[in-house]
Each structure stands twice: as structure tokens, then as C-alpha cells.
Design a protein around this motif. Structure first.
Motif, short mmCIF file in Angstrom:
data_model
loop_
_atom_site.label_atom_id
_atom_site.label_comp_id
_atom_site.label_asym_id
_atom_site.label_seq_id
_atom_site.Cartn_x
_atom_site.Cartn_y
_atom_site.Cartn_z
N SER A 1 0.86 -1.37 0.20
CA SER A 1 0.10 0.10 0.02
C SER A 1 0.81 1.32 -0.28
O SER A 1 0.40 2.30 -0.59
CB SER A 1 -0.88 0.02 1.37
OG SER A 1 -0.30 0.02 2.32
N ARG A 2 2.04 1.15 0.67
CA ARG A 2 3.00 2.28 0.43
C ARG A 2 3.51 2.74 -0.89
O ARG A 2 3.67 3.73 -1.29
CB ARG A 2 4.11 2.00 1.50
CG ARG A 2 3.69 2.42 2.89
CD ARG A 2 4.77 2.02 3.76
NE ARG A 2 5.61 0.80 3.67
CZ ARG A 2 5.46 -0.30 4.64
NH1 ARG A 2 4.70 0.05 5.86
NH2 ARG A 2 6.17 -1.19 4.63
N VAL B 1 0.68 4.75 -2.24
CA VAL B 1 0.75 5.98 -1.67
C VAL B 1 1.67 6.83 -2.26
O VAL B 1 1.39 7.85 -2.76
CB VAL B 1 0.90 6.10 -0.30
CG1 VAL B 1 1.12 7.56 0.39
CG2 VAL B 1 -0.16 5.30 0.53
N ILE B 2 3.06 6.40 -2.75
CA ILE B 2 3.84 7.16 -3.21
C ILE B 2 3.72 7.22 -4.75
O ILE B 2 3.97 8.38 -5.40
CB ILE B 2 5.31 6.39 -3.30
CG1 ILE B 2 5.95 6.44 -1.88
CG2 ILE B 2 6.46 6.93 -4.22
CD1 ILE B 2 7.09 5.58 -1.57
N ARG C 1 1.09 10.19 -5.09
CA ARG C 1 1.61 11.44 -4.93
C ARG C 1 2.31 11.76 -6.11
O ARG C 1 2.33 12.95 -6.79
CB ARG C 1 2.47 11.28 -3.72
CG ARG C 1 2.96 12.81 -3.33
CD ARG C 1 4.34 12.90 -2.48
NE ARG C 1 5.55 12.65 -3.35
CZ ARG C 1 5.91 13.69 -4.04
NH1 ARG C 1 5.39 15.06 -4.02
NH2 ARG C 1 6.98 13.71 -4.87
N GLY D 1 1.67 14.64 -8.93
CA GLY D 1 2.69 15.61 -8.75
C GLY D 1 3.01 16.23 -10.29
O GLY D 1 3.26 17.21 -10.54
N THR E 1 2.10 20.30 -11.69
CA THR E 1 3.30 21.40 -12.28
C THR E 1 2.87 21.17 -13.89
O THR E 1 2.25 20.39 -14.37
CB THR E 1 4.35 20.65 -12.05
OG1 THR E 1 4.67 19.26 -12.51
CG2 THR E 1 4.81 20.65 -10.28
N GLU F 1 14.90 14.78 -5.36
CA GLU F 1 14.79 14.39 -3.73
C GLU F 1 16.16 14.76 -3.18
O GLU F 1 16.01 15.21 -2.08
CB GLU F 1 14.60 12.93 -3.73
CG GLU F 1 13.18 12.66 -4.34
CD GLU F 1 12.10 12.42 -3.63
OE1 GLU F 1 12.35 12.60 -2.12
OE2 GLU F 1 10.82 12.13 -3.71
N GLY G 1 16.52 18.72 -2.86
CA GLY G 1 15.50 19.52 -2.15
C GLY G 1 15.94 18.81 -0.59
O GLY G 1 15.01 19.35 0.23
N GLY G 2 16.37 17.87 -0.54
CA GLY G 2 16.56 17.22 1.11
C GLY G 2 15.51 16.40 1.49
O GLY G 2 15.44 15.77 2.33
N THR G 3 14.62 16.04 0.46
CA THR G 3 13.39 15.36 0.59
C THR G 3 13.61 13.81 0.82
O THR G 3 12.98 13.00 1.43
CB THR G 3 12.26 15.57 -0.16
OG1 THR G 3 12.52 15.73 -1.56
CG2 THR G 3 11.52 16.86 -0.04
N ILE G 4 14.71 13.61 0.40
CA ILE G 4 15.30 12.19 0.37
C ILE G 4 15.56 11.56 1.98
O ILE G 4 15.08 10.35 2.22
CB ILE G 4 16.52 11.84 -0.60
CG1 ILE G 4 16.88 10.37 -0.83
CG2 ILE G 4 17.67 12.64 -0.11
CD1 ILE G 4 18.04 10.13 -1.50
N LEU H 1 13.67 12.86 4.11
CA LEU H 1 12.28 12.56 4.74
C LEU H 1 11.80 11.50 4.17
O LEU H 1 11.29 10.76 5.40
CB LEU H 1 11.42 13.83 4.23
CG LEU H 1 10.31 14.21 4.70
CD1 LEU H 1 10.42 14.96 5.98
CD2 LEU H 1 9.36 15.16 3.74
N LEU H 2 11.85 10.96 2.99
CA LEU H 2 11.20 9.92 2.39
C LEU H 2 11.76 8.58 3.24
O LEU H 2 11.01 7.89 3.77
CB LEU H 2 11.42 9.79 1.15
CG LEU H 2 11.03 8.75 0.26
CD1 LEU H 2 9.45 8.85 0.19
CD2 LEU H 2 11.30 8.83 -1.21
#
Lengths: 244, 314
Positions: free
Chosen positions: A2-3, A6-7, A10, A14, A18, A76, A79-82, A84-85
Motif C-alpha cells: 500500500s505504501r 501512496v508514493i 503522490r 505531482g 506542475t 529528492e 531538496g533534501g526530501t530524500i 524525509l522519505l
């Protein structure tokens, strides 16, 4: 599982949030149409099929898919979101597969939007729609191959320009691996079986048959295993270079 | 709740974190201090499972972050340095995404997002793309995603960096409110923050833990701890020598100050309290006193003396 969903959701949303989606789809459709009608002589051939359309797909994908794939991981990283992920309860695999599937699915949407050509050819004549379907399936699989390569290259760098250029070059190697341009580089100093191996990697050869309506299991397996291989490499590189 | 044992991380020849061990329990707010490049962020990245340690273990609520990463991460909330978020998403869609990744669905998910949004005051900007938000709001979005699942362990990398004083105050009250139920580790450069929210302070430099104690204990390491500031009008001849003779006094420094006044800092021997003796002295002499106060010690002075030993005395 399920994850991954979700990804996937998103990422796919996305693209449409944009201008990427609009720009990519419009340019893809314009180029596909232009190639088919002008370079492919769609009308002058006088045949009711989509071969001139599919023939240009490897070249279209070669440039357009790296443009889509370059941001997959480079963005990722930048932006540093890696961070977070990967501190969410998600495995490396789920993230790699989820992002890849969304990007692949997006190219599928762009590909599906070429349906007016299919309508046109059906209006003008009586094509073999089975062959056309095979062409679409083959084209979609090939797009997945390019996308998986792009995903892996994008995981190596936080610079999207580098990701784009390297993906195009690697992609070109795979497109042309059955041709002298690539084979001459290896011939003379590598054994014959290695040359055969390299030439068997060619996107063009594998796509050639499929686009003519022959869905050989080997071609399907080729593209799918290519995708799995490059995604595996993506995960390895991410694990190895996460901190950089 | 969080147990860190012999944690070590090397990048090639560089040792970023060198055998760090500590435990943080529920109710603790551990302030992580240290100069830039001391290894604070690297340690936090290993605690949260983003980086793999070269050596050592981290357990979160009994789950080893390397062996059972998913279980450990479920118990963790993490605000990475700079509060990264997907810029093209709105705070609402971003929080819904994070919540879904953490396994919440439907009404439960929406309720949690609503409650968290209220806690961090994000109401006004829920539908603007994150990349258009001010620094303060971005930080709050980052904080919101960290506390959305009400984790028992919270790791915050510079949670108030770049915020204005009001926003800092808000974030600190939020942390204080949560402190009782959680184990919190936060890193900061702002020493007043340690006094404001932390129950424990740890200074690391060059990857090693230098000191670990309550903020008050840390202050007590200051040379100036319990020193007396005395300011008089006039020339105050002979005062310095007289103060110097009081019992328990180590040294007397002359302070800068407005003209026409004389200021002294009376520094006690370690562990001595001299306010009684000094006030007796004030009582016994006809001095025109305009200030008499006890200094609680300076964290920044302790910080400097511990992290730059060579220059501590200048």
C-alpha cells in the motif's frame, strides 16, 4: 504494497500539479505526429498501419524520457526530501518502485493520448488492430526500459542536467548496441560471445519485431528484466550514496 | 526509549561521530549542542535510520533501527535540518501524504491532519504550495509532519533555526507541551533555547560527547557561575583589594561600564557561595551601590571553553 500505492499516487498527481505534464504530453504528441507524417510518409506509403509512427519511438524516448526521469531522484537529493522519505516507515524498494511506476504510467498516459492516429488509420483503411496493439505494448515496454535507466542515473547525482545527459548517452548505447557504432568499440579485443551479448541488448532489435505485431515472449522478458535490473541498480546506488 | 551505544560514523578518513553513547527516556528533552560540523546532524541521521552507522547500535522503543527499521521508524518523528518538504505540494496534501505513508486512512487520517494543523497553527496557508511559504511556515509544516503520528520519540534538527522571536517562542511552547509524553532530542546553536526547553544538555565536538548534564549543571561549569556583579558610583579606591580579601573569593575582575561608575566581577572559588560575604562587605562600607547581582553563569562561555579549549582563557 500500500505504501507503493501512496508514493505512486503522490508522484503521478505531482506531474499534473506542475507544468511538466502539459509540456511533456504536448511535445510528445507534436513530435510523434510530425515524425509520423513528415519523416514517416504516413500518407504516401498508402498502407493502413502505424509502422511509421512506432519506428520513431526509440528516438523520441531517447530524448524525452531522460527529461522526465532526470528529476526522479536528483530532485529528492537536491531538496533534501530524500531524508524525509527514507526516515518514513518505507523500504528502499517500495520507494524506488513507487516512483518508477508513476513515471512509467505517466508515459503510458502520453502514449495513450496518441489514439487519434489509431482512429485516423482505422477511418482511412482497415489496419490489423492486433499489430497496432502489439506496437503499443512494445512501445510502452521500451519506455519502461528508458525510464528505468533514467531512474538509476538520476539516483547517482543531485544535478539534473548531468542526469539528463548521462541518461541520453546510456540510452543511446542501448538503442544502438546492435550497430557498428557500438559494436566496433568492442570488436577486436572482446570475444565473439560478448559481442553477440551486446548486440542482443539492442532496443531497436527487440522493438522492431514487436512493432510488427510479433510479441515474442523473449522480447517481453528482455524489457521487463532490463527494468528490474536498472531498478535494482537504482536501489543499490541510493543505499550506497544516500548521504551525499 | 532511545538507546544509543558506541555509535561511530566515518566518511573515508574523516571521523564524523566517534563512539557516542547515551540514553533518552520519556520526559527528557535532550539539547544537542556543538559547533558546526561537530557531528550533531550525522548522529541524528543515524538515530533516524537515514545513515547506516559504521559501528554501534541505535534502538528506538526496543527496536533496532538497522535490524527492524520499519518498526523503529513508526515510533519516530523526525524534522530534518532545513525542514525539507515537497515544494509543489500544499501543506494539506503534503500532510495527507505523510499520514498515508504512516498507514493512516480515511477519517482517522483527516482527523490527525486537522489536529496537527491546529497544533502548529497552519490554518491560513493550507492550500498554498509549500515553496511559496515563508521560512516560519515551512518550519511548521516540517514540524507538523514529524508529530502527525504522535510518535513517542521526536528528533528535531534545529527546529527554531531562522525563525523570528515570536515563532521561536511558539515552537518552544509546543515542544514543552509535548515533552512529558515523549523522548525528545533537539539540536540547536541557540543556547538560550537549552535553558528554555531542555531538561538535559549535551555538548559534542569533533564527534565526541564532551559533557552531558542538566542545563544548570552545565552553567555551574562556568567560571562565572555564582559570581557577583557589584557596581559602585565614584572612584571606589581600594574596593578591589578589599573584595579580594573576602573568604571564598578567587579573583576580582574590573568591568567596563558607564563613566563615573566602577564595576567589579567577584569570582568565587569553585563551589563557594560568596553573596553573603559580599553583601556584608557592602553593608560595612559607605559605598554608593548601584548594582549588586548574582550571575548564574554563561552557557556560551562554557560552550566556548569546552569546544575551543586553546582559546578559553583569552
Amino acid at each position: 504494497m500500500s505504501r507503493i500505492g501512496v508514493i505512486f499516487k503522490r508522484e503521478l498527481i505531482g506531474y499534473f500539479a506542475t507544468p511538466i505534464a502539459a509540456v511533456f504530453i504536448v511535445i510528445f504528441l507534436m513530435l510523434a505526429g510530425a515524425f509520423t507524417f513528415y519523416l514517416g510518409d504516413f500518407f504516401a506509403r498508402g498502407q493502413a498501419d502505424l509502422l511509421p509512427f512506432f519506428n520513431f519511438h526509440p528516438w523520441l524516448y531517447l530524448v524525452l524520457i531522460p527529461a522526465l526521469a532526470m528529476r526522479l531522484w536528483a530532485e529528492e537529493r537536491r531538496g533534501g526530501t530524500i531524508e524525509l522519505l527514507f526516515t518514513l516507515p518505507v523500504t528502499l524498494w517500495e520507494a524506488v518502485v513507487g516512483k518508477f511506476l508513476a513515471a512509467w504510467c505517466f508515459t503510458g498516459i502520453a502514449l495513450a493520448l496518441t489514439f487519434p492516429l489509431w482512429v485516423t488509420v482505422n477511418v482511412l483503411g482497415e489496419p490489423d488492430n492486433g499489430v497496432i496493439l502489439a506496437g503499443y505494448i512494445g512501445s510502452f515496454l521500451m519506455a519502461g526500459g528508458f525510464m528505468a535507466i533514467g531512474s538509476c542515473v538520476s539516483a547517482m547525482t543531485k544535478n539534473q542536467v548531468i542526469a539528463f545527459v548521462v541518461s541520453v548517452v546510456v540510452g543511446l548505447g542501448f538503442v544502438l548496441s546492435g550497430f557498428p557504432l557500438v559494436l566496433d568499440f568492442f570488436s577486436g579485443w572482446t570475444p565473439q560471445f560478448f559481442l553477440d551479448l551486446i548486440s542482443s541488448f539492442s532496443f531497436l532489435t527487440h522493438f522492431h519485431d514487436v512493432s510488427r505485431g510479433v510479441i515474442d515472449l523473449r522480447d517481453v522478458v528482455y524489457f521487463l528484466s532490463l527494468i528490474v535490473f536498472w531498478l535494482f541498480a537504482t536501489a543499490l546506488i541510493l543505499e550506497w550514496k544516500k548521504a551525499e | 526509549m532511545v538507546e544509543i551505544r558506541q555509535l561511530r560514523k566515518t566518511f573515508g578518513p574523516i571521523v564524523a561521530v566517534d563512539h557516542v553513547s547515551f540514553t533518552v527516556s520519556r520526559g527528557d528533552v535532550l539539547g544537542f549542542l556543538g559547533p558546526n560540523g561537530a557531528g550533531k546532524s550525522t548522529t541524528m541521521k543515524m538515530i533516524t535510520g537515514f545513515l547506516t552507522p559504521t559501528k554501534g547500535t541505535v534502538t528506538v522503543n526496543g527496536f533496532d533501527i538497522q535490524q527492524q527499521p520499519l518498526d523503529a521508524k513508526k515510533n519516530l518523528g523526525y524534522l530534518p535540518e532545513g525542514a525539507p518538504a515537497y515544494g509543489d505540494m500544499t501543506p494539506l496534501s503534503f500532510l495527507l501524504f505523510i499520514g498515508a505513508m504512516r498507514g493512516f486512512r480515511g477519517d482517522d487520517l483527516r482527523r490527525r491532519v486537522r489536529e496537527t494543523v491546529k497544533k502548529v497553527n497552519l490554518d491560513g496557508v493550507l492550500h498554498q504550495p509549500v515553496e511559496t511559504l515563508s521560512k516560519g511556515f515551512k518550519r511548521r509544516v516540517g514540524l507538523a509532519q514529524a508529530i502527525l503520528h504522535d510518535p513517542s520519540v521526536l528528533i528535531l534538527d534545529e527546529p527554531t533555526d531562522g525563525l523570528d522571536p515570536n515563532q521561536k517562542h511558539e515552537v518552544r511552547s509546543l515542544i514543552r507541551d509535548m515533552a512529558k509524553q515523549k523522548a525528545i532530542i533537539l539540536s540547536t546553536h541557540v543556547l538560550e533555547e537549552v535553558q528554555a526547553v531542555c531538561t538535559r544538555a549535551m555538548i559534542i565536538a569533533k564527534g565526541k560527547v564532551i559533557t552531558d548534564g542538566t542545563p544548570a549543571e552545565l552553567e555551574a561549569q562556568s567560571r562565572y557561575y555564582n559570581s557577583i556583579i557589584l557596581r559602585l558610583k565614584g572612584e571606589a579606591a581600594g574596593v578591589q583589594a578589599m573584595l579580594q580579601r573576602l573568604p571564598g573569593v578567587k579573583t576580582v575582575d574590573v568591568l567596563e561600564g558607564p563613566s563615573g561608575t566602577r564595576g567589579f566581577r567577584v569570582i568565587p572559588e569553585r563551589g563557594q557561595t560568596i553573596i553573603g560575604a559580599v553583601s556584608q562587605g557592602v553593608h560595612d562600607h559607605p559605598w554608593d551601590v548601584i548594582e549588586l547581582s548574582v550571575d548564574r553563569g554563561h552557557l556560551d562561555e562554557v560552550f566556548r571553553s569546552l569546544t575551543m579549549p586553546a582559546q578559553a582563557l583569552t
